[in-house]
Design an enzyme around this catalytic site. Structure first.
Site, PDB file in Angstrom:
ATOM      1  CG  MET A 165      -0.531  -0.138   2.508  1.00 14.93           C
ATOM      2  SD  MET A 165      -1.719  -0.155   3.846  1.00 14.93           S
ATOM      3  CE  MET A 165      -0.781  -0.316   5.030  1.00 14.93           C
ATOM      4  NE  ARG A 298      -4.561   2.355  11.418  1.00 17.15           N
ATOM      5  CZ  ARG A 298      -5.223   3.347  11.052  1.00 17.15           C
ATOM      6  NH1 ARG A 298      -6.632   3.427  11.618  1.00 17.15           N
ATOM      7  NH2 ARG A 298      -4.508   4.449  10.684  1.00 17.15           N
ATOM      8  CE1 TYR A 442       5.059  -1.496  11.785  1.00 18.71           C
ATOM      9  CE2 TYR A 442       6.476  -1.231   9.589  1.00 18.71           C
ATOM     10  CZ  TYR A 442       5.948  -1.822  10.770  1.00 18.71           C
ATOM     11  OH  TYR A 442       6.341  -3.294  11.054  1.00 18.71           O
ATOM     12  CD  GLU A 443       0.681  -0.039   7.987  1.00 19.13           C
ATOM     13  OE1 GLU A 443      -0.460   0.665   7.901  1.00 19.13           O
ATOM     14  OE2 GLU A 443       1.491  -0.253   7.275  1.00 19.13           O
ATOM     15  N   GLY A 444      -0.010   4.265  11.115  1.00 22.79           N
ATOM     16  CA  GLY A 444      -0.720   5.265  12.331  1.00 22.79           C
ATOM     17  C   GLY A 444       0.165   5.188  13.621  1.00 22.79           C
TER      18      GLY A 444
END
Length: 603
Positions: A165, A298, A442-444
């Site tokens: 992504m 996540r 990462y991933e927020g």
């Protein structure tokens, strides 16, 4: 050198004795025939793959890293990675939980989750290559056209191709509303995509023949902000009508990031130079489509830290058993040796128990979430599906942030057990710490997860979903409230449940007056919520352990040491880790003023 043993006994305990997954599967027609023996056989073989194929490559992959050929833009992964991936594909592992319509085996997500925990313990950097593909698969499975599904899903399911992504750009990370990558419509229905992406995990590598990038970009007439983002399929090699690979697309790796950890994974700087792409879903609705992949990622990141916590604990415990240093404060325990083993020291046990409690609590939560996803996808009752989806949405930021925060604490504690040896590469502990650090980012970032939990998932619906989880807590409290043997677990859990309700109400009122109150309290709030969830599962695990110990005693048999250990770990968790909530609630209530009225500090 570190070692790793798959924790199959504990996985079976959580699945079959706590969650009773096979009983749940009976209500889902597609999984009704999945039994204990099937799950056991799969996990035993999966554990062997992780232990024997990918784990031996962990330190060497970290040392060697990935190499980019600037002239061809091709990346070579560390020695052994490509061969390990070929064995992974040969064994059918990519297809484990995939849709049978596209070549998948159709097994429950909860089984796949156990397999991925073991892969993450064995080699997080390697596991990220196939791991991200699952998110790409889910996104296309949900939002792709029939033609897109037929073209890409069989290859992603088999593992012949991998997916990524592509979100982050040099000037924007979490704030995707600032995204600049452009997508220009073409006469043939495709789009010409131009822009730059950074931090793209597994963005380029030599393990497969094609990489399917899911790219966020803006159409020419797109509105500003996050409401103007669209999602596109951009393959490394174009796919012809007969499914074979065609010309090289205009998407390539311009550089690799030099990172603190996960050196064996290629974190790529991606350039899109008029690359050909195809729209996924509706124009300007790309962020919603991408969230399918992001939410899967996540939960996957939480599993990464769970895996690292487990392997770090195993190695720290083994070291503590063998290492002699100092004497017990209550007198020598091993008089035949010049010193006692360091397990006699209370603080060494505290560090080990912290890692064990966080690993086993994280496993229970992760597998519960996986079971909820199975219900959301496969249960015939619409209300059950809806309730499961709501709980997954609530728990996803907790899985991502709480487990990764705990993973950092646990791997650091396990490194500390080794003393100076923990700082030396050959023992492997410093790599576990370095690899664990990225999972909080990462991933927020975990702050973003905290804002999502408090601002959207809790206050966004006036606490309705939180109350659903509270009902589960309430049922357990009611069931065991008069059981004296469960009092040390049930009483603090019940108290925190009530305190959580009051804290949420207070923060909700404050947020109406000043939105910064949410930002000031969110991180502390998530950790309180995390302990509420962990406390619930630790109480359930203690409940099972107590029943099994009592059953053995009633038959005049010695109790299984597994259940005794589970009970002792539960006691440690509630006595030493759970009380953190008192401080967290106090700091969450301290408000935004001491944070925001500080301009003089930063002048």
């Amino acid at each position: 050198m570190p070692t790793y043993t798959p924790p199959l006994r504990d996985m079976h305990f959580v699945m079959h004795e706590v969650l009773k997954v096979t009983d749940e599967f009976k209500a889902m027609p597609k999984h009704a025939d999945v039994d204990v023996d099937t799950i056991s056989a799969i996990l035993e073989e999966g554990g062997k793959f992780a232990q024997e194929v990918t784990f031996p490559l962990n330190i060497s992959g970290d040392t060697e890293g990935c190499v980019l050929d600037q002239s061809t833009h091709e990346v070579t992964t560390p020695k052994g990675f490509k061969a390990a991936y070929a064995k992974y594909v040969e064994g059918g592992w990519p297809a484990l939980s995939g849709d049978p319509a596209y070549g998948g085996q159709g097994l429950p997500i909860v089984v796949n989750q156990c397999f991925y925990e073991m892969l993450n313990s064995a080699n997080q950097a390697w596991t990220m290559y196939p791991g991200l593909t699952h998110g790409a698969y889910e996104c296309l499975h949900t939002h792709g056209t029939d033609a897109q599904k037929q073209t890409y899903l069989p290859k992603l399911t088999s593992g012949e191709w991998t997916g990524t992504m592509c979100l982050t750009e040099p000037h924007c990370g979490t704030d995707l509303g600032l995204l600049r990558t452009k997508a220009e419509p073409q006469a043939d229905g495709s789009y010409k995509i131009t822009g730059n992406k950074i931090f793209i995990s597994a963005g380029e590598h030599d393990m497969v023949s094609n990489i399917i990038h899911l790219v966020l970009a803006r159409l020419p007439d797109a509105p500003q902000g996050s409401k103007g983002i669209s999602l596109f399929i951009v393959p490394k090699f174009l796919v012809t009508k007969d499914g074979t690979l065609g010309a090289r697309n205009g998407i390539y790796c311009a550089g690799l990031e030099h990172k603190m950890g996960i050196h064996g994974n290629a974190t790529a700087q991606i350039v899109l130079d008029g690359a050909q792409g195809w729209l996924v879903g509706q124009p300007n609705k790309g962020l919603a489509a991408m969230f399918v992949m992001m939410n899967a990622a996540r939960i996957g990141v939480g599993m990464q830290s769970l895996g690292l916590t487990e392997v770090a604990y195993q190695n720290a415990l083994a070291y503590a058993r063998d290492r002699i240093q100092g004497r017990s404060l209550t007198g020598p325990k091993n008089k035949d040796q010049p010193a006692d083993g360091i397990l006699v020291h209370p603080d060494v046990r505290k560090m080990l128990l912290t890692a064990k409690a966080y690993a086993e609590g994280g496993r229970a939560l992760s597998l519960y979430c996986a079971l909820l996803i199975d219900k959301e996808l496969s249960h015939p009752d619409e209300k059950v599906r809806q309730d499961a989806a709501e709980l997954v949405a609530l728990l996803t930021p907790i899985v991502k942030a709480f487990i990764t925060d705990n993973g950092w604490t646990a791997t650091s504690a396990c490194q500390q057990v080794f003393g100076g040896h923990g700082y030396i590469k050959e023992w492997g502990m410093e790599q576990f710490v370095r690899d664990a650090r990225i999972n909080m980012i990462y991933e927020g970032t975990n702050t973003i997860q905290s804002l999502d939990l408090l601002g959207r998932k809790v206050l966004g619906n006036n606490g309705a979903t939180l109350r659903k989880f509270g009902q589960l807590v309430g049922q357990l409290v009611e069931e065991e409230g008069v059981n004296e043997k469960m009092a040390e677990f049930i009483n603090p859990l019940a108290v925190l449940g009530d305190q959580m309700t009051k804290l949420t109400t207070e923060l909700g009122f404050k947020a109406f007056q000043n939105a910064d109150e949410v930002g000031a309290a969110a991180v502390d709030y998530l950790r309180v919520a995390g302990h509420l969830v962990f406390g619930y599962f630790w109480a359930r695990m203690a409940q099972v352990a107590l029943k099994e110990i009592a059953a053995a005693q009633s038959q005049g048999k010695p109790a299984d040491p597994f259940y005794q250990a589970k009970l002792q770990t539960a006691r440690f968790y509630f006595a030493r880790l759970f009380p953190e909530t008192a401080t967290l609630m106090r700091t969450a209530r301290s408000g935004s003023k001491v944070l925001m009225e500080t301009d003089a500090v930063f002048a």
